[in-house]
Design a protein around this motif. Sequence first.
Motif, PDB file in Angstrom:
ATOM      1  N   LEU A   1       0.804  -1.220   0.000  1.00  0.00           N
ATOM      2  CA  LEU A   1       0.000   0.000   0.000  1.00  0.00           C
ATOM      3  C   LEU A   1       0.837   1.270   0.000  1.00  0.00           C
ATOM      4  CD1 LEU A   1      -2.775  -1.079   2.529  1.00  0.00           C
ATOM      5  CD2 LEU A   1      -2.999  -0.855   0.052  1.00  0.00           C
ATOM      6  N   ILE A   2       2.028   1.219   0.591  1.00  0.00           N
ATOM      7  CA  ILE A   2       2.900   2.400   0.600  1.00  0.00           C
ATOM      8  C   ILE A   2       3.758   2.324  -0.660  1.00  0.00           C
ATOM      9  CG2 ILE A   2       4.602   3.727   1.896  1.00  0.00           C
ATOM     10  CD1 ILE A   2       3.543   2.370   4.440  1.00  0.00           C
ATOM     11  N   VAL A   3       3.166   2.681  -1.753  1.00  0.00           N
ATOM     12  CA  VAL A   3       3.780   2.558  -3.075  1.00  0.00           C
ATOM     13  C   VAL A   3       3.433   3.797  -3.906  1.00  0.00           C
ATOM     14  CG1 VAL A   3       3.770   0.041  -3.102  1.00  0.00           C
ATOM     15  CG2 VAL A   3       1.746   1.260  -3.897  1.00  0.00           C
ATOM     16  N   PRO A   4       4.152   4.046  -4.986  1.00  0.00           N
ATOM     17  CA  PRO A   4       5.357   3.340  -5.419  1.00  0.00           C
ATOM     18  C   PRO A   4       6.570   3.756  -4.591  1.00  0.00           C
ATOM     19  CG  PRO A   4       4.931   5.171  -6.882  1.00  0.00           C
ATOM     20  CD  PRO A   4       3.772   5.125  -5.919  1.00  0.00           C
ATOM     21  N   ARG A   5       7.565   2.886  -4.556  1.00  0.00           N
ATOM     22  CA  ARG A   5       8.789   3.178  -3.822  1.00  0.00           C
ATOM     23  C   ARG A   5       9.966   3.133  -4.786  1.00  0.00           C
ATOM     24  NH1 ARG A   5       6.398  -0.759  -0.804  1.00  0.00           N
ATOM     25  NH2 ARG A   5       8.025  -2.275  -1.309  1.00  0.00           N
ATOM     26  N   PRO A   6      10.907   4.083  -4.662  1.00  0.00           N
ATOM     27  CA  PRO A   6      12.112   4.016  -5.489  1.00  0.00           C
ATOM     28  C   PRO A   6      12.949   2.809  -5.102  1.00  0.00           C
ATOM     29  CG  PRO A   6      12.373   5.676  -3.798  1.00  0.00           C
ATOM     30  CD  PRO A   6      10.944   5.203  -3.716  1.00  0.00           C
ATOM     31  N   ILE A   7      13.767   2.358  -6.007  1.00  0.00           N
ATOM     32  CA  ILE A   7      14.586   1.164  -5.780  1.00  0.00           C
ATOM     33  C   ILE A   7      16.060   1.546  -5.815  1.00  0.00           C
ATOM     34  CG2 ILE A   7      15.153  -1.155  -6.574  1.00  0.00           C
ATOM     35  CD1 ILE A   7      12.407  -1.055  -8.085  1.00  0.00           C
ATOM     36  N   ALA A   8      16.744   1.268  -4.717  1.00  0.00           N
ATOM     37  CA  ALA A   8      18.187   1.472  -4.675  1.00  0.00           C
ATOM     38  C   ALA A   8      18.884   0.152  -4.964  1.00  0.00           C
ATOM     39  CB  ALA A   8      18.614   1.995  -3.306  1.00  0.00           C
TER      40      ALA A   8
ATOM     41  N   ARG B   1       8.838   0.206  -7.154  1.00  0.00           N
ATOM     42  CA  ARG B   1       8.276  -1.046  -6.650  1.00  0.00           C
ATOM     43  C   ARG B   1       6.795  -0.834  -6.366  1.00  0.00           C
ATOM     44  NH1 ARG B   1      10.522  -5.396  -3.657  1.00  0.00           N
ATOM     45  NH2 ARG B   1       9.052  -7.122  -3.870  1.00  0.00           N
ATOM     46  N   PHE B   2       5.986  -1.813  -6.748  1.00  0.00           N
ATOM     47  CA  PHE B   2       4.543  -1.687  -6.573  1.00  0.00           C
ATOM     48  C   PHE B   2       3.966  -2.915  -5.886  1.00  0.00           C
ATOM     49  CE2 PHE B   2       0.082  -1.081  -8.003  1.00  0.00           C
ATOM     50  CZ  PHE B   2      -0.080   0.219  -7.546  1.00  0.00           C
ATOM     51  N   GLY B   3       4.675  -3.442  -4.905  1.00  0.00           N
ATOM     52  CA  GLY B   3       4.166  -4.585  -4.161  1.00  0.00           C
ATOM     53  C   GLY B   3       4.436  -5.901  -4.853  1.00  0.00           C
ATOM     54  N   ALA B   4       4.682  -6.957  -4.034  1.00  0.00           N
ATOM     55  CA  ALA B   4       5.003  -8.292  -4.547  1.00  0.00           C
ATOM     56  C   ALA B   4       6.142  -8.176  -5.565  1.00  0.00           C
ATOM     57  CB  ALA B   4       3.763  -8.954  -5.134  1.00  0.00           C
ATOM     58  N   SER B   5       5.976  -8.772  -6.750  1.00  0.00           N
ATOM     59  CA  SER B   5       7.002  -8.666  -7.786  1.00  0.00           C
ATOM     60  C   SER B   5       6.593  -7.703  -8.886  1.00  0.00           C
ATOM     61  CB  SER B   5       7.292 -10.054  -8.383  1.00  0.00           C
ATOM     62  OG  SER B   5       7.901 -10.888  -7.417  1.00  0.00           O
ATOM     63  N   PHE B   6       5.688  -6.788  -8.569  1.00  0.00           N
ATOM     64  CA  PHE B   6       5.225  -5.825  -9.555  1.00  0.00           C
ATOM     65  C   PHE B   6       6.045  -4.541  -9.484  1.00  0.00           C
ATOM     66  CE2 PHE B   6       1.502  -8.499  -8.863  1.00  0.00           C
ATOM     67  CZ  PHE B   6       1.142  -8.803 -10.167  1.00  0.00           C
ATOM     68  N   TYR B   7       6.323  -4.000 -10.651  1.00  0.00           N
ATOM     69  CA  TYR B   7       7.052  -2.744 -10.771  1.00  0.00           C
ATOM     70  C   TYR B   7       6.246  -1.818 -11.674  1.00  0.00           C
ATOM     71  CZ  TYR B   7      10.962  -5.507  -8.992  1.00  0.00           C
ATOM     72  OH  TYR B   7      11.759  -6.317  -8.222  1.00  0.00           O
TER      73      TYR B   7
END
Length: 215
Positions: free
Chosen positions: A29-36, A189-195
Motif C-alpha cells: 500500500l505504501i507505493v510506489p517506492r524508489p529502488i536502490a 516497486r509496486f508490491g510483490a514482484s510488480f514494478y
Amino acid sequence: MPAPDQSGTTTVDFDSISAYQRYKLMASLIVPRPIALITTIGTGGVVNAAPFSMFAMVGEDPPLIMVSINRHDGQRRKDTAVNIDATGEFVAHITDEPIAEQMHRCGEAVAASCSEPHMVGLAVVDDTVVAPPRLPQAPVAFECRLHQRIDIESRHIYLGRILRMHARAGLVDTHKWRVQLHDYHPVGRFGASFYLTSRDRFSMTAERSGDIDEI
C-alpha cells in the motif's frame, strides 16, 4: 478477520496481526517506492549488489539517504548489511528501465562469494572515493559513508551520508542545478514482484504556500 463497516471502510488493528501480515499490507500500500541497487565490498574484495525498495531521501543538510534491511536474526544476514557494518561504506544507485531486469536478478539468493554485477552482466567502475565501485549503467549513483545505524526488532536502518554523486551525461544541469526529468525514467516497486515505470506523468502548476519540500 476484519470486515468492512457500514461506510465500506476496512479497519485493521495492527497489534492484532502478525509482523508478516503487517509487512504485506504496508509493502503493497505504501507505493510506489524508489529502488536502490546498492553495491558493497565483501570478504576478499567481492563486489556485492542488491536491490532495496525500503529506501528514501532523509535530508539535505547533512545529505542523508536511508535504506532498511531485514535483520534475519538467527539466520544468514543480508550481505549488504554485513558489508556496511564491516566497511561503513556503500554506493546507492537509482534503478531505471534499461537495468530493471538486472536489478531484479540481483535480488536472487546467492552465496556471499558470488558477485551479482558479474552474474547479471553489469559493469563496475572503480572511480569512487569509497571502497565499493559504482555501476556505470545506472543513471545516478550516490557514494555514501555510514552516518548512523538504527536497530528495530525486524530491521537494521542505515543512514548514509552522501559524499559524491555521479549522473549520466546530460541528466543534470550543474549551472541551474536542475535535473532533465524528460530524460529520467526510474522504475518503482509496486508490491510483490510488480514494478511500474515513471513515464505517465502529470504536472500541477497551481501555486501553493509553505515549504517546497512538503510534497
